[in-house]
Scaffold this motif. Structure first.
Motif, PDB file in Angstrom:
ATOM      1  N   HIS A  34      57.690  43.453  37.449  1.00  0.00           N
ATOM      2  CA  HIS A  34      57.499  43.261  38.891  1.00  0.00           C
ATOM      3  C   HIS A  34      58.829  43.279  39.635  1.00  0.00           C
ATOM      4  O   HIS A  34      59.829  42.725  39.152  1.00  0.00           O
ATOM      5  CB  HIS A  34      56.778  41.940  39.168  1.00  0.00           C
ATOM      6  CG  HIS A  34      55.317  41.970  38.818  1.00  0.00           C
ATOM      7  ND1 HIS A  34      54.862  41.840  37.520  1.00  0.00           N
ATOM      8  CD2 HIS A  34      54.211  42.142  39.597  1.00  0.00           C
ATOM      9  CE1 HIS A  34      53.540  41.911  37.514  1.00  0.00           C
ATOM     10  NE2 HIS A  34      53.123  42.099  38.745  1.00  0.00           N
ATOM     11  N   ASN A  42      59.919  42.430  43.639  1.00  0.00           N
ATOM     12  CA  ASN A  42      59.451  41.937  44.943  1.00  0.00           C
ATOM     13  C   ASN A  42      57.931  41.768  44.967  1.00  0.00           C
ATOM     14  O   ASN A  42      57.265  42.101  45.953  1.00  0.00           O
ATOM     15  CB  ASN A  42      59.887  42.890  46.059  1.00  0.00           C
ATOM     16  CG  ASN A  42      61.394  42.962  46.210  1.00  0.00           C
ATOM     17  OD1 ASN A  42      62.088  41.960  46.021  1.00  0.00           O
ATOM     18  ND2 ASN A  42      61.912  44.133  46.519  1.00  0.00           N
ATOM     19  N   GLY A  43      57.382  41.280  43.849  1.00  0.00           N
ATOM     20  CA  GLY A  43      55.953  41.020  43.778  1.00  0.00           C
ATOM     21  C   GLY A  43      55.094  42.234  43.506  1.00  0.00           C
ATOM     22  O   GLY A  43      53.871  42.122  43.396  1.00  0.00           O
ATOM     23  N   ARG A  44      55.700  43.406  43.360  1.00  0.00           N
ATOM     24  CA  ARG A  44      54.948  44.651  43.135  1.00  0.00           C
ATOM     25  C   ARG A  44      55.114  45.099  41.689  1.00  0.00           C
ATOM     26  O   ARG A  44      56.230  45.160  41.168  1.00  0.00           O
ATOM     27  CB  ARG A  44      55.454  45.745  44.081  1.00  0.00           C
ATOM     28  CG  ARG A  44      54.695  47.073  43.958  1.00  0.00           C
ATOM     29  CD  ARG A  44      55.119  48.005  45.089  1.00  0.00           C
ATOM     30  NE  ARG A  44      56.544  48.295  45.060  1.00  0.00           N
ATOM     31  CZ  ARG A  44      57.093  49.315  44.408  1.00  0.00           C
ATOM     32  NH1 ARG A  44      56.322  50.145  43.717  1.00  0.00           N
ATOM     33  NH2 ARG A  44      58.388  49.519  44.460  1.00  0.00           N
ATOM     34  N   ARG A  45      53.989  45.396  41.034  1.00  0.00           N
ATOM     35  CA  ARG A  45      54.040  45.833  39.641  1.00  0.00           C
ATOM     36  C   ARG A  45      54.482  47.286  39.560  1.00  0.00           C
ATOM     37  O   ARG A  45      53.986  48.141  40.298  1.00  0.00           O
ATOM     38  CB  ARG A  45      52.672  45.652  38.980  1.00  0.00           C
ATOM     39  CG  ARG A  45      52.661  46.045  37.502  1.00  0.00           C
ATOM     40  CD  ARG A  45      51.416  45.546  36.799  1.00  0.00           C
ATOM     41  NE  ARG A  45      51.408  45.949  35.393  1.00  0.00           N
ATOM     42  CZ  ARG A  45      50.604  45.422  34.463  1.00  0.00           C
ATOM     43  NH1 ARG A  45      49.741  44.475  34.814  1.00  0.00           N
ATOM     44  NH2 ARG A  45      50.662  45.835  33.225  1.00  0.00           N
ATOM     45  N   VAL A  46      55.436  47.554  38.634  1.00  0.00           N
ATOM     46  CA  VAL A  46      55.955  48.913  38.470  1.00  0.00           C
ATOM     47  C   VAL A  46      55.956  49.270  36.986  1.00  0.00           C
ATOM     48  O   VAL A  46      55.940  48.398  36.110  1.00  0.00           O
ATOM     49  CB  VAL A  46      57.390  49.046  39.031  1.00  0.00           C
ATOM     50  CG1 VAL A  46      57.402  48.800  40.533  1.00  0.00           C
ATOM     51  CG2 VAL A  46      58.343  48.080  38.327  1.00  0.00           C
ATOM     52  N   LYS A  47      55.962  50.575  36.687  1.00  0.00           N
ATOM     53  CA  LYS A  47      55.989  51.031  35.299  1.00  0.00           C
ATOM     54  C   LYS A  47      57.400  51.051  34.731  1.00  0.00           C
ATOM     55  O   LYS A  47      57.594  50.908  33.524  1.00  0.00           O
ATOM     56  CB  LYS A  47      55.387  52.441  35.186  1.00  0.00           C
ATOM     57  CG  LYS A  47      53.875  52.474  35.295  1.00  0.00           C
ATOM     58  CD  LYS A  47      53.205  51.777  34.115  1.00  0.00           C
ATOM     59  CE  LYS A  47      53.472  52.484  32.791  1.00  0.00           C
ATOM     60  NZ  LYS A  47      52.800  51.796  31.638  1.00  0.00           N
TER      61      LYS A  47
END
Length: 229
Positions: free
Chosen positions: A66, A68-73
């Motif tokens: 994550h 900034n609270g956003r899930r990324v690969k």
């Protein structure tokens, strides 16, 4: 320049790890161990992208990476980037080559203690501890909690376990400083509970008992299975 990731918040706060292609991060089955119950056994891996830039790639973990609270690969490991694995927050740091060795030294209470032990005079008459073998040896397998999948095989005793133990360290937030002791017995190992009410055996409150195959020791959210080997 040499790239590191530094733990800013989490159970391993203050630890630094050098970024090298192919190394994996995870809770138990990885090159770099992160003691976080929300981190998968093998969670992510360092790699190089097409431009030769280090990235951290998610390995289909349960909770992902994550920013900034956003899930990324994956996340590009550029200086100053902050990301999270589970409840653990990391920051990317780069240092000059000649400073890399000193920078990678972990400053923890254990390393401070080790460095200062040389300045402490040994007592003239230290207490004698009689060590005896566990026959058969005892295996402790963490089956629940932050140390899940960790395994310890003990061949002699007595041994002590607790949050501040230099012997068997318990990382559970609810673990008492002095949790339990393990003592050699005739063909078995005896557990002596030091924090009654906070440590149980097979979900029962006891003072001491001989351990049997399959017994379960509970400490906070941690569950430890006992086996003889």
């Amino acid at each position: 320049m040499v790239t590191f990731i530094e733990i800013m918040d989490g159970p391993n706060e203050g630890s630094r790890f050098k970024v090298e292609e192919g190394l994996t991060l995870g809770r138990s089955k990885a090159d770099i161990i992160i003691k976080d119950g929300k981190v998968s056994s093998t969670h992510a891996q360092f790699a190089l992208d097409g431009k030769g830039q280090f990235v951290l790639q998610d390995l289909d973990s349960s909770n992902g990476i994550h920013i900034n609270g956003r899930r990324v690969k994956k996340v590009a490991l550029l200086p100053g980037v902050i990301f999270e694995l589970g409840r653990t927050q990391f920051k990317v740091v780069t240092v000059e080559e000649e400073l890399a060795l000193d920078f990678s030294r972990l400053i923890t209470w254990r390393s401070i203690l080790r460095d200062r032990l040389g300045d402490i005079a040994a007592p003239e008459n230290p207490p004698k501890v009689s060590l005896q073998s566990f026959s058969p040896a005892l295996r402790l397998v963490f089956v629940q909690g932050i140390q899940t999948d960790e395994e310890i095989i003990l061949g002699y005793g007595p041994r002590s376990a607790g949050a501040d133990s230099l012997d068997i360290e318990l990382l559970d937030e609810e673990a008492p400083q002095d949790a339990f002791e393990l003592h050699p017995g005739p063909g078995m190992v005896e557990i002596k509970i030091k924090a009654k009410g906070r440590v149980t055996l097979n979900h029962k409150t006891i003072d001491a008992e001989m351990l049997k195959d399959g017994d379960l020791i509970s400490v906070g959210n941690t569950l430890i299975k006992v086996n003889y080997v």
